[in-house]
Design a protein around this motif. Structure first.
Motif, PDB file in Angstrom:
ATOM      1  N   UNK A  52       0.807  -1.229   0.000  1.00 24.53           N
ATOM      2  CA  UNK A  52       0.000   0.000   0.000  1.00 24.53           C
ATOM      3  C   UNK A  52       0.830   1.265   0.000  1.00 24.53           C
ATOM      4  N   UNK A  53       2.078   1.180   0.414  1.00 22.15           N
ATOM      5  CA  UNK A  53       2.922   2.362   0.428  1.00 22.15           C
ATOM      6  C   UNK A  53       3.514   2.719  -0.911  1.00 22.15           C
ATOM      7  N   UNK A  54       3.220   1.909  -1.942  1.00 21.09           N
ATOM      8  CA  UNK A  54       3.832   2.115  -3.256  1.00 21.09           C
ATOM      9  C   UNK A  54       2.796   2.260  -4.357  1.00 21.09           C
ATOM     10  N   UNK A  79      11.721  16.923  -4.573  1.00 24.92           N
ATOM     11  CA  UNK A  79      11.437  16.691  -5.982  1.00 24.92           C
ATOM     12  C   UNK A  79      11.210  15.211  -6.259  1.00 24.92           C
ATOM     13  N   UNK A  80      10.247  14.932  -7.131  1.00 22.52           N
ATOM     14  CA  UNK A  80      10.033  13.589  -7.669  1.00 22.52           C
ATOM     15  C   UNK A  80       9.824  13.735  -9.173  1.00 22.52           C
ATOM     16  N   UNK A 103       7.653  11.065 -14.346  1.00 23.71           N
ATOM     17  CA  UNK A 103       7.610   9.738 -14.964  1.00 23.71           C
ATOM     18  C   UNK A 103       7.243   8.696 -13.914  1.00 23.71           C
ATOM     19  N   UNK A 104       6.501   7.678 -14.336  1.00 20.02           N
ATOM     20  CA  UNK A 104       6.064   6.657 -13.398  1.00 20.02           C
ATOM     21  C   UNK A 104       7.222   5.812 -12.898  1.00 20.02           C
ATOM     22  N   UNK A 105       8.197   5.561 -13.745  1.00 18.90           N
ATOM     23  CA  UNK A 105       9.326   4.705 -13.378  1.00 18.90           C
ATOM     24  C   UNK A 105      10.645   5.412 -13.666  1.00 18.90           C
ATOM     25  N   UNK A 106      11.682   5.004 -12.967  1.00 16.45           N
ATOM     26  CA  UNK A 106      13.032   5.505 -13.217  1.00 16.45           C
ATOM     27  C   UNK A 106      13.552   6.472 -12.180  1.00 16.45           C
ATOM     28  N   UNK A 107      12.697   7.352 -11.676  1.00 15.57           N
ATOM     29  CA  UNK A 107      13.106   8.269 -10.619  1.00 15.57           C
ATOM     30  C   UNK A 107      14.063   9.349 -11.100  1.00 15.57           C
ATOM     31  N   UNK A 151      13.129   7.664  -6.320  1.00 14.75           N
ATOM     32  CA  UNK A 151      12.036   6.949  -7.005  1.00 14.75           C
ATOM     33  C   UNK A 151      10.706   7.076  -6.259  1.00 14.75           C
ATOM     34  N   UNK A 152      10.617   7.968  -5.303  1.00 14.59           N
ATOM     35  CA  UNK A 152       9.377   8.107  -4.537  1.00 14.59           C
ATOM     36  C   UNK A 152       8.214   8.529  -5.429  1.00 14.59           C
ATOM     37  N   UNK A 153       7.049   7.976  -5.149  1.00 17.36           N
ATOM     38  CA  UNK A 153       5.830   8.491  -5.764  1.00 17.36           C
ATOM     39  C   UNK A 153       5.507   9.839  -5.126  1.00 17.36           C
TER      40      UNK A 153
END
Length: 285
Positions: A147-149, A238-239, A242-246, A268-270
């Motif tokens: 749930x944290x991701x 900052x994040x 993009x959904x992936x890659x960070x 890579x945090x959401x």
């Protein structure tokens, strides 16, 4: 076994009415009770009024956490709407890190009794409440999601979520969400620096969704508003959009203004996870 149901609201417990779907009192509790194994005690904490997840925020996260803490012997299911599930998932995961508790979030794209996904999600949540590994999970679309991701990636399909792997959260030892002003801000081409400055002037901290691996506009006025906010004590993390890659600070010169101003690297945090991290950090001060 004792099962604690914390029913905040959401589509799963709704039913059709003249004006569209609306919360139906007792519907979810009856469905859970009918599915419980013999000998299971059901405790129910029901929000009144039941909430659309768009209205869920820090005060509600604190209520959920306090209710969980008040029942240390119970396994826990939290019903919740899908629209802000990722924020609540991040909030509970980070606030409960290291506690050893097992908490299962549950929701649906279609209400109970309407031949959708609700029944299967609820069955999975009840099974997981007894047998899943400790942690906070979402029971949805036939599997358990950390749930944290979470990231909600579809507004209609039963397969509504995906996950972005996150670093393990540090133990928070009972911290609750304090009254602070935070937001997620998104850079867009042509966004005036003054607009970012005006928003930051109202905030204690912000998550800044930047471009790609960590780039931003090469605008001295933009650098000035970031520096001014950080110098007065506003944390900015900052994040990537993009959904992936960070993020990869230093990969592009166009991102240098972020790091020189003191913007934090969210890796890579959401956005949801980064916001919760900042909120708990501020709450611990």
């Amino acid at each position: 076994m004792t099962l604690l149901l914390i029913h905040t609201g959401g589509t799963i417990g709704m039913g059709p009415g003249p004006g569209g779907l609306f919360p139906v009192e007792g519907k979810l509790e009856r469905a859970v009770e009918a599915r419980l194994p013999k000998g299971t005690e059901l405790l129910a904490e029901v929000f009144a009024p039941l909430l659309d997840s768009a209205d869920v925020g820090p005060a509600h996260w604190n209520r959920i956490l306090d209710t969980i803490s008040a029942h240390p012997e119970a396994d826990v299911i939290v019903s919740h709407g899908t629209d802000t599930m990722a924020y609540t998932g991040a909030a509970l995961s980070q606030a409960l890190a290291g506690s050893g508790r097992r908490v299962i979030l549950c929701g649906a794209m279609v209400p109970l009794g309407m031949q959708g996904d609700a029944e299967a999600n609820l069955d999975l949540a009840i099974d997981a409440a007894r047998a899943a590994s400790p942690g906070v999970w979402l029971a949805f679309d036939g599997r358990l999601w950390p749930a944290g991701a979470l990231v909600k990636t579809d507004s209609h399909a039963h397969a509504a979520f995906s996950t972005v792997p996150q670093a393990e959260a540090p133990p928070r030892a009972g911290i609750r969400f304090a009254e602070r002003k935070l937001a997620v801000l998104t850079l867009t081409p042509g966004l005036p620096a003054a607009a970012i400055g005006a928003m930051l002037s109202q905030l204690d901290a912000a998550v800044l969704r930047v471009f790609g691996a960590g780039t931003a506009m090469n605008d001295p006025a933009f650098l000035d508003v970031l520096s001014a906010a950080i110098n007065r004590g506003c944390r900015i993390r900052a994040v990537s959009q993009c959904l992936h890659g960070g993020l990869e600070p230093g990969a592009y010169a166009a991102g240098g203004c972020l790091w020189s101003a003191g913007v934090e690297n969210g890796g890579t945090e959401t956005p949801e996870a980064a916001l919760i991290r900042l909120w708990l950090d501020l709450s611990a001060q």
